[in-house]
Write a protein that holds these residues in place. Structure first.
Motif: not given
Length: 267
Positions: A154-158, A160-178
């Motif tokens: 999860l941290v690696a995807v965050l 490597l991929v986060a700068p490429g798209g998606g909303t801030l809210e999505f990545w906030a949820g992703w970071a919380l899962l991590a």
């Protein structure tokens, strides 16, 4: 017996158990589908984004719980305990767990209220069917190992991929899962009786200490809460978790936002 056997008029067997006992259950597949759906909605920012993030985090956490317990069960199965298959543990169905309240409901409540990935005692393993202390330790290690793996992925995807798209809210949820996976990894590896970390050590204890361990094991959750409730211990524990999160490059502001988003009862 061969690895695959087919009785004359019955269902095909794998290592002595019906193949149906090894298939993912509709309940688990439904959780995965809901996780993906909520993730897509959060990624696109469609509809009620907070509700989408809530569903994304809660179902993602439940999927990880299922895989955590599946890891215990599949290693136990390979080590010689066929009872885990007959109890339905290899179907990834959380409704088959021995303590659904402790294994599913309580961890989700703790996630929502405290933002902590609480370990849940779920699958019952027949230790008498498993020879050798090392195998017993590997059965207990398998669950936390999945949490560690999830954390790193999860941290690696965050990163490597986060700068490429998606909303801030999505990545906030992703970071919380991590972050939840990280806290679950640390909590599960603590040498507390009844938790995975303690169960990893139990086979190597001398008989007197093993009897003492078995006496305290049913109260492992209570002991864990008592330790974390102590201000000095709790502060050091969470300080260590935050330090590891920083070391991995997990943005504290991002998973804090994720925790705020899933508390949908707040304005």
């Amino acid at each position: 017996m061969t690895a695959y056997d087919r009785p004359g008029d019955g269902e095909p067997l794998v290592l002595g158990v019906p193949r149906a006992a090894l298939r993912p259950s509709p309940v688990f597949l439904g959780l995965v589908a809901l996780f993906v759906t909520c993730g897509v909605l959060a990624w696109q920012g469609a509809g009620n984004v907070r509700l989408a993030v809530f569903g994304f985090v809660v179902t993602g956490w439940l999927v990880s719980l299922c895989l955590h317990e599946y890891a215990h069960a599949v290693v136990a199965f390979r080590a010689g305990d066929r009872s885990v298959a007959h109890r339905g543990y290899l179907t990834l169905n959380p409704l088959k767990y021995s303590h659904p309240l402790l294994s599913v409901v309580l961890p989700v409540v703790v996630v929502l209220l405290g933002g902590i990935g609480l370990p849940g005692g779920a699958v019952w393993v027949d230790r008498h069917a498993i020879p050798g202390r090392l195998r017993h330790t590997l059965v207990s290690l398998a669950g936390p190992a999945t949490n560690v793996l999830f954390t790193l992925v999860l941290v690696a995807v965050l990163r490597l991929v986060a700068p490429g798209g998606g909303t801030l809210e999505f990545w906030a949820g992703w970071a919380l899962l991590a972050f939840l996976q990280l806290t679950a990894s640390v909590l599960n590896l603590l040498p507390v009786p009844g938790l995975d970390g303690g169960n990893m050590l139990q086979p190597w204890l001398s008989p007197p200490y093993r009897r003492m361990y078995d006496l305290f094991a049913p109260y492992g959750f209570i002991l864990l809460f008592a330790l974390l409730w102590n201000p000095a211990i709790g502060e050091r524990f969470f300080g260590g978790v935050f330090a590891v999160a920083d070391l991995l490059g997990l943005p504290s502001g991002l998973y804090a936002l994720g925790l705020d988003l899933i508390r949908i009862w707040r304005p």
